[in-house]
Design a protein around this motif. Structure first.
Motif, PDB file in Angstrom:
ATOM      1  N   ALA A 138      23.828  45.306  63.196  1.00 57.14           N
ATOM      2  CA  ALA A 138      24.534  45.193  64.475  1.00 57.14           C
ATOM      3  C   ALA A 138      24.692  46.559  65.138  1.00 57.14           C
ATOM      4  CB  ALA A 138      25.905  44.548  64.254  1.00 57.14           C
TER       5      ALA A 138
ATOM      6  N   THR B 199      23.188  39.070  69.481  1.00 57.88           N
ATOM      7  CA  THR B 199      23.710  39.476  68.182  1.00 57.88           C
ATOM      8  C   THR B 199      22.778  39.016  67.061  1.00 57.88           C
ATOM      9  OG1 THR B 199      24.968  37.426  67.840  1.00 57.88           O
ATOM     10  CG2 THR B 199      26.067  39.204  69.054  1.00 57.88           C
TER      11      THR B 199
ATOM     12  N   ARG C 264      23.755  37.399  64.546  1.00 56.70           N
ATOM     13  CA  ARG C 264      24.145  36.013  64.251  1.00 56.70           C
ATOM     14  C   ARG C 264      23.444  35.034  65.186  1.00 56.70           C
ATOM     15  NH1 ARG C 264      30.351  33.619  63.739  1.00 56.70           N
ATOM     16  NH2 ARG C 264      29.742  31.445  63.371  1.00 56.70           N
ATOM     17  N   GLU C 265      23.402  35.349  66.483  1.00 57.60           N
ATOM     18  CA  GLU C 265      22.708  34.472  67.435  1.00 57.60           C
ATOM     19  C   GLU C 265      21.249  34.291  67.056  1.00 57.60           C
ATOM     20  OE1 GLU C 265      24.858  34.912  71.801  1.00 57.60           O
ATOM     21  OE2 GLU C 265      23.324  36.352  71.216  1.00 57.60           O
TER      22      GLU C 265
ATOM     23  N   THR D 154      19.808  34.850  64.080  1.00 58.75           N
ATOM     24  CA  THR D 154      19.676  34.183  62.782  1.00 58.75           C
ATOM     25  C   THR D 154      19.900  32.682  62.918  1.00 58.75           C
ATOM     26  OG1 THR D 154      20.400  36.181  61.617  1.00 58.75           O
ATOM     27  CG2 THR D 154      20.518  34.107  60.423  1.00 58.75           C
ATOM     28  N   GLU D 155      21.010  32.314  63.519  1.00 60.24           N
ATOM     29  CA  GLU D 155      21.313  30.891  63.680  1.00 60.24           C
ATOM     30  C   GLU D 155      20.298  30.214  64.584  1.00 60.24           C
ATOM     31  OE1 GLU D 155      25.351  30.571  64.993  1.00 60.24           O
ATOM     32  OE2 GLU D 155      26.173  31.077  63.011  1.00 60.24           O
TER      33      GLU D 155
ATOM     34  N   GLN E 142      20.015  45.609  55.953  1.00 61.56           N
ATOM     35  CA  GLN E 142      20.546  44.507  56.742  1.00 61.56           C
ATOM     36  C   GLN E 142      19.445  43.695  57.429  1.00 61.56           C
ATOM     37  OE1 GLN E 142      23.623  46.271  59.218  1.00 61.56           O
ATOM     38  NE2 GLN E 142      25.052  46.353  57.493  1.00 61.56           N
TER      39      GLN E 142
ATOM     40  N   ALA F 191      19.037  39.667  56.996  1.00 59.62           N
ATOM     41  CA  ALA F 191      18.915  38.740  58.122  1.00 59.62           C
ATOM     42  C   ALA F 191      17.658  37.889  57.985  1.00 59.62           C
ATOM     43  CB  ALA F 191      18.890  39.519  59.436  1.00 59.62           C
TER      44      ALA F 191
END
Length: 292
Positions: A135, A146, A148-149, A151-152, A184, A188
């Motif tokens: 990040a 992000t 998270r965005e 990855t998801e 990281q 991911a």
């Protein structure tokens, strides 16, 4: 079909029919990127898109692949994308797949039902620039979106039947964040389990924010040896169960390709041999190209 500015596409789309359905990139602020510099973002109207689909079909009647440009086409409204896909299926009788760039923000903006409908109508591969799983690296590079965005979004897209080709930039953390970037990013990617993974070496582009950070000493580029070690660290940390891996772009020091996990040992051995031969520059950062 290229319009007033350069049309960019991934190397794997060299044989695809190219159809521009938008100009530029909705984010267009990444510190390392100059692809759409000076190009205002604009989604083309349905009539213009229909004409371009028809023209592409006349020029490439036997095309089996289409790449939709410009950047982040998945950000277009789902209804418009469905219209484009249906028109393409009608215009190209041999069409097998339609591919485009996608961002984490665009993926977050599409529901599971949207993604399933797009896949049903012929969308096949999304090219997603993760760049880094850190990040902090993404923040410094003004990436937008992000981890998270992304990855998801990758998980959701592949659950809908789409393939996701994830791109990672070796060296984007500089010397300061290299270890964090490698660790990281592997984490991911392990969560994403992408169908395809491409690792490219960061090449600074003249007049970008990154180039200015290099010039004033705020960003220290990796040397050749450090770049190879960072790629090795990422590869070592990967626990992928069915991914096509490529690090064979012209930016890479050593062209690599294989399937993971099957070829992980061989790929690590090739990198180890390169590190042990002593031929890599241990002191000089990568040269900045004069153009682009």
């Amino acid at each position: 079909m290229t319009g007033a500015h350069t049309m960019f596409r991934p190397p794997a789309e060299a044989g695809s029919a190219l159809i521009r359905v938008a100009d530029g990139c909705p984010h267009n602020s990444c510190a390392f990127c100059a692809m759409y510099r000076g190009v205002p973002y604009r989604v083309h109207d349905p009539a213009t898109i229909s004409r371009r689909v028809a023209l592409a079909a006349a020029q490439h009647p036997d095309a089996r692949r289409i790449f939709l440009a410009d950047g982040d086409v998945l950000a277009l409204p789902a209804e418009l994308l469905e219209m484009i896909l249906m028109q393409a299926r009608t215009a190209f009788p041999r069409l097998a797949r339609v591919n485009c760039y996608a961002s984490g923000q665009a993926l977050a903006g599409k529901s599971d039902a949207d993604l399933a409908r797009l896949r049903k109508n012929g969308l096949h591969t999304l090219y997603l620039g993760l760049e880094s799983g850190s990040a902090e690296v993404l923040r410094r590079m003004a990436k937008g979106g992000t981890v998270r965005e992304m990855t998801e979004g990758c998980i959701r897209a592949q659950s809908a039947g789409l393939s996701v080709s994830v791109m990672v930039l070796i060296g984007i953390g500089g010397q300061e964040l290299s270890a964090q970037h490698a660790r990281q990013t592997a984490e991911a990617l392990n969560a994403m389990q992408p169908a395809l993974l491409s690792c490219l070496r960061l090449i600074p582009i003249k007049d970008t924010a990154l180039a200015r950070s290099i010039a004033d000493g705020r960003f220290r580029q990796l040397t050749e040896e450090q770049s190879v070690r960072e790629l090795r660290d990422i590869l070592l940390g990967l626990e992928l169960v069915g991914t096509v891996f490529r690090a064979d772009h012209s930016s890479n020091i050593l062209p690599l390709s294989g399937r993971l996990p099957r070829d992980k040992g061989r790929l690590l051995e090739e990198l180890d041999e390169l590190l042990e031969c002593g031929a890599l520059d241990q002191n000089t950062p990568g040269a900045m190209p004069a153009l682009l």
